[in-house]
Design a protein around this motif. Sequence first.
Motif, PDB file in Angstrom:
ATOM      1  N   ARG A   1       0.842  -1.215   0.000  1.00  0.00           N
ATOM      2  CA  ARG A   1       0.000   0.000   0.000  1.00  0.00           C
ATOM      3  C   ARG A   1       0.870   1.255   0.000  1.00  0.00           C
ATOM      4  NH1 ARG A   1      -4.956  -1.301   0.025  1.00  0.00           N
ATOM      5  NH2 ARG A   1      -5.707  -3.034   1.284  1.00  0.00           N
ATOM      6  N   ASP A   2       1.940   1.213   0.774  1.00  0.00           N
ATOM      7  CA  ASP A   2       2.855   2.360   0.859  1.00  0.00           C
ATOM      8  C   ASP A   2       3.440   2.705  -0.501  1.00  0.00           C
ATOM      9  OD1 ASP A   2       2.693   3.099   3.386  1.00  0.00           O
ATOM     10  OD2 ASP A   2       4.790   2.618   3.930  1.00  0.00           O
TER      11      ASP A   2
ATOM     12  N   SER B   1       0.943   4.529  -2.569  1.00  0.00           N
ATOM     13  CA  SER B   1       0.204   5.634  -1.956  1.00  0.00           C
ATOM     14  C   SER B   1       0.432   6.978  -2.647  1.00  0.00           C
ATOM     15  CB  SER B   1       0.550   5.741  -0.475  1.00  0.00           C
ATOM     16  OG  SER B   1       1.931   6.014  -0.372  1.00  0.00           O
TER      17      SER B   1
ATOM     18  N   PRO C   1      -6.223   6.329  -6.700  1.00  0.00           N
ATOM     19  CA  PRO C   1      -6.087   5.310  -5.654  1.00  0.00           C
ATOM     20  C   PRO C   1      -5.821   3.940  -6.292  1.00  0.00           C
ATOM     21  CG  PRO C   1      -8.123   6.561  -5.392  1.00  0.00           C
ATOM     22  CD  PRO C   1      -7.513   7.002  -6.683  1.00  0.00           C
TER      23      PRO C   1
END
Length: 229
Positions: free
Chosen positions: A126-127, A130, A135
């Motif tokens: 996810r990082d 990000s 998204p």
Amino acid sequence: MKLIFLEEVDSTNEYLKRVEFCHGLCVVAEKQTGGKGRRGKKWISEKGKGLYVSFMFSPISYQIASLSSLAFGVAVLNVLKTLDKRFYLKWPNDIYINGKKISGILPELLSDRLIIGIGINLNYTRDELSSLEVPATSLFAEKIPFDKHSILDKLILEVENYYELLKKKAFNVKEFEKNCPLIGKEVSVIEEHKQFNGIALGIDTNGCLVVEVEGKIRRLFSGNVSIRL
Ligand code: BTN
């Protein structure tokens, strides 16, 4: 289908532009140093973190070119749906899950060939995703188990299958529509820096999104469309 595996390349689409014309060539790279998205955007392409693949088809008719991004979108969706049923399409050719983009398609039409580039986020955290504009997510981030080789095998079969359907004029846009939650909803459209709202009625036989705007019908060839919340 003839396959070429590369450790590193600028972009698998660019690679296919440089090689001698060859129908049915597929190139897969572990890493891209200049991965491209649509509208001049960059496509994150770190080593081993995604599937970066391009297909070349030639000769190409108008019918194949105009519907190709929708048909190959369905091809990628079918592959991902073997892993999880929650994947869906966002017109014209992105694949989403849980409101986040996991895969994109970059079709490029040259005079003698059609190149279809497909990127699927596999192992990004996810990082790592990000900072992207849209998204985004990956199979790893969604905790969906997968096998990269089996995804590639299935993708080649699906792409071959949808190319044959396009050639026979047998691809039905309904297949896209039924997996695209935008259809039937109030949507917000950004087209050439202009924003307007309307109702997404469906997709026509040329692959355009048909939107009703203040009682009038508009057909979109491209644009950024999202459901109005
Ligand atoms: C998008 O959603 O903007 C399209 C992304 C397409 C990415 C793939 S990765 C393989 C191929 N090579 C590229 O440089 N781009 C496509």
